[in-house]
Design an enzyme around this catalytic site. Structure first.
Site, mmCIF file in Angstrom:
data_model
loop_
_atom_site.group_PDB
_atom_site.id
_atom_site.type_symbol
_atom_site.label_atom_id
_atom_site.label_comp_id
_atom_site.label_asym_id
_atom_site.label_seq_id
_atom_site.Cartn_x
_atom_site.Cartn_y
_atom_site.Cartn_z
ATOM 1 N N LYS A 32 32.160 -75.122 69.794
ATOM 2 C CA LYS A 32 31.862 -73.439 70.569
ATOM 3 C C LYS A 32 31.260 -73.688 71.634
ATOM 4 O O LYS A 32 30.100 -73.892 71.122
ATOM 5 C CB LYS A 32 32.494 -72.215 69.397
ATOM 6 C CG LYS A 32 33.292 -71.910 70.458
ATOM 7 C CD LYS A 32 33.290 -70.363 69.147
ATOM 8 C CE LYS A 32 34.593 -69.357 69.637
ATOM 9 N NZ LYS A 32 34.950 -67.954 68.788
HETATM 10 O O1 G3P Z 1 35.514 -65.007 67.875
HETATM 11 C C1 G3P Z 1 35.851 -64.419 69.979
HETATM 12 C C2 G3P Z 1 36.134 -63.468 70.014
HETATM 13 O O2 G3P Z 1 37.559 -63.487 69.276
HETATM 14 C C3 G3P Z 1 35.664 -61.956 69.736
HETATM 15 O O3 G3P Z 1 36.572 -61.179 69.426
HETATM 16 O O4 G3P Z 1 37.111 -58.447 68.925
HETATM 17 O O5 G3P Z 1 34.410 -59.961 68.874
HETATM 18 O O6 G3P Z 1 35.648 -59.120 71.456
HETATM 19 P P1 G3P Z 1 35.596 -59.623 69.931
#
Ligand code: G3P
Length: 216
Positions: A83
């Site tokens: 990633k």
């Molecule tokens: O891990 C990537 C993404 O899903 C993070 O989500 O909820 O931290 O905006 P969030």
């Protein structure tokens, strides 16, 4: 649509993997911190539990160190997906790592041009963050629709991995928009199966069945 879990909690991953409904896992530095575990150890354990792609994120921001970290992460298991953030160094590192045969997940995507660029770099996945756009009052679903249209125009093979999914409505809208993958916290997947009328209807069926005095 493939379902990925967005967590580094191996207990949650093990629980969902047992359902047969789990297609992969995504992690990020914040989720690794939350796990309290060493990144290489926890990714190795996750890769043992899940057959699908498991995203492990580099911490470097310069091209050369991104390559070095990405190659190290890829050595953990065959199903590791490297990633990388969508920066110029990240996109260049993506192209190099893809040319070396590695899978890549280009993350922190917030506009369609970023998605176009990473598709040209051969990324395996692009991760548009719906919830964080919604948090700013921008329609995150519009981004999924834009990327889908662009990728279909040119038959790009990069998969849309919808991320920052917060609600069941996000999941539905992503499926309608043609996202290839949705990555979400376990609580969001669990909520998908729930509806009060299902519970109410089942209770009524069971009460009536009880009255039949029958067994199957
Ligand atoms: O891990 C990537 C993404 O899903 C993070 O989500 O909820 O931290 O905006 P969030």
């Amino acid at each position: 649509m493939k379902f990925f879990l967005d967590t580094a909690d191996v207990d949650e991953i093990r629980q969902w993997s047992a359902t047969g409904l789990l297609d992969g896992v995504t992690t990020n530095p914040s989720l690794i911190l939350k796990s309290g575990r060493d990144i290489k150890e926890v990714l190795a354990e996750i890769c043992d539990i899940v057959d699908g792609d498991v995203s492990g994120e580099v911490a470097a921001t310069d091209y050369d160190t991104m390559l070095a970290e990405g190659r190290k992460l890829a050595q953990i298991a065959d199903n590791i997906c490297i990633k990388l953030p969508i920066t110029m160094d990240g996109v260049r590192a993506c192209k190099t790592l893809v040319d070396e045969g590695f899978k890549t997940n280009m993350t922190l995507c917030f506009n369609a041009n970023q998605a176009l660029l990473v598709a040209k770099a051969g990324a395996t996945y692009v991760s548009p963050f719906i919830g964080r756009l919604d948090d700013m009052g921008i329609d995150g679903m519009e981004l999924i629709e834009e990327i889908r249209a662009i990728y279909d125009n040119y038959a790009f093979e990069t998969e849309i991995l919808a991320a920052s999914i917060r609600t069941g409505n996000h999941v539905k809208m992503c499926a309608m928009a043609g996202a290839d993958v949705g990555t979400m916290p376990p609580s969001t997947i669990e909520a998908l199966v729930k509806h009060p009328l299902t519970d109410k209807g089942l209770a009524a069926f069971l009460a009536d069945w009880e009255k039949t005095g029958q067994t199957i």
